[in-house]
Enzyme design. Structure first.
Site, PDB file in Angstrom:
ATOM      1  CE  LYS A  52      -3.969  -2.043   2.371  1.00 21.08           C
ATOM      2  NZ  LYS A  52      -4.601  -2.335   3.643  1.00 21.08           N
ATOM      3  CD  GLN A  96      -3.809  -4.863   6.667  1.00 18.63           C
ATOM      4  OE1 GLN A  96      -3.935  -3.863   5.988  1.00 18.63           O
ATOM      5  NE2 GLN A  96      -4.209  -6.048   6.249  1.00 18.63           N
ATOM      6  CG  ASP A 119      -9.701  -1.034   4.682  1.00 16.08           C
ATOM      7  OD1 ASP A 119      -9.336  -1.321   3.519  1.00 16.08           O
ATOM      8  OD2 ASP A 119      -9.048  -1.348   5.693  1.00 16.08           O
TER       9      ASP A 119
END
Length: 293
Positions: A52, A96, A119
């Protein structure tokens, strides 16, 4: 059989995003800024977050990485989320997953400001998605839909079978395939670990999206001729053919299934690269305030 090249499509989308970011900067606009919070040292998470950060550099975004050891308390992590929510320079951030057992993923997800939830996991974004309203789409389902769009695969009126009912892939992708839109307009069946007659159902499918996390679950005798198969699985299995001692394996027994397909995604190089570009797309939308003011 045509291979769906997620790597090539992702590279094209990155190029499109980079061009847009360059224009924003040239016009004196603000550089999109994405942050990632990483707890502990899970191998898969480390790789994903590193990718990322690299992808942000490629398209001209600013990126920040905030790390915690896996003994961080829930209170400390929630305080971090609060700081990021209130950081005016930050357009979007992700925490995450998975998180250590002593931290509630639900609490952390709910604490994220939905306007920065790139997300697409916050209940507000999930709810808006299910209603077909503008929102940040969950990254992997968004990537799957984009692959179908870029390859101009017909979905209207097709029977789409989704294997798996996770909150991250199975549920959201089934809702997207159901929408009155293209890609979409499918008749959708969701199968899971409690479905007794999976083979009977997959044999009726025009499109199969395999997201169970069970290596090589979908066999050749479970797929009809001409089906489109999207393999979301990425399980590390031991291998004596690689330097690392493992290889990434999908949910589809590729050698058996591929000859029967009209289109199929490989693992790796199919859905995986699309997940990261979907996150970049959401961050760009957040930076431009296109969904939430």
């Amino acid at each position: 059989m045509q291979l769906i090249d997620g790597k090539a499509v992702a590279a094209q989308i990155k190029k499109e995003i980079a061009e847009e970011v360059a224009k924003i900067k040239a016009n004196g606009g603000k550089t999109p800024h994405l942050a990632a919070v990483l707890v502990g040292h899970d191998g898969g998470s480390e790789t994903y977050v590193a990718n990322k950060v690299k992808a942000c550099e490629e398209v001209g975004f600013r990126s920040s990485l905030i790390r915690y050891e896996d003994d961080v308390t829930e209170e400390e992590l929630l305080a971090c989320v609060d700081r990021l929510n209130n950081d005016v320079d930050l357009d979007g951030f992700i925490v995450q997953l998975p998180l250590p057992k002593h931290i509630s993923e639900t609490k952390v997800t709910e604490a994220i400001d939905f306007r920065k939830d790139v997300d697409g996991f916050h209940p507000v974004n999930v709810g808006r998605m299910s209603l077909g309203m503008p929102c940040f789409l969950s990254a992997t389902p968004s990537g799957i839909v984009e692959l179908l769009r870029r390859y101009e695969i017909e979905t209207r009126g097709k029977h789409c079978v989704v294997l798996g009912r996770s909150n991250i892939v199975g549920k959201p992708v089934s809702m997207l395939m159901l929408q009155k839109a293209y890609p979409g307009d499918c008749t959708v069946t969701v199968c899971h670990s409690r479905t007794p007659n999976i083979k009977e159902i997959t044999l009726q499918a025009d499109i199969i999206i395999a997201a169970l996390g069970v290596p090589e679950f979908l066999k050749g005798d479970m797929v009809k001729e001409g089906a489109v198969v999207i393999d979301v699985g990425t399980t590390r299995v031991p291998s004596d053919k690689t330097k690392s001692g493992f290889k990434l394996t999908g949910d589809v027994l590729f050698d058996e299934v591929a000859p029967k397909c009209s289109y199929i995604t490989p693992v790796p190089g199919g859905v995986g690269p699309m997940t990261i570009v979907s996150l970049l797309k959401n961050t760009l939308l957040a930076g431009k305030k296109e969904i939430y003011r």
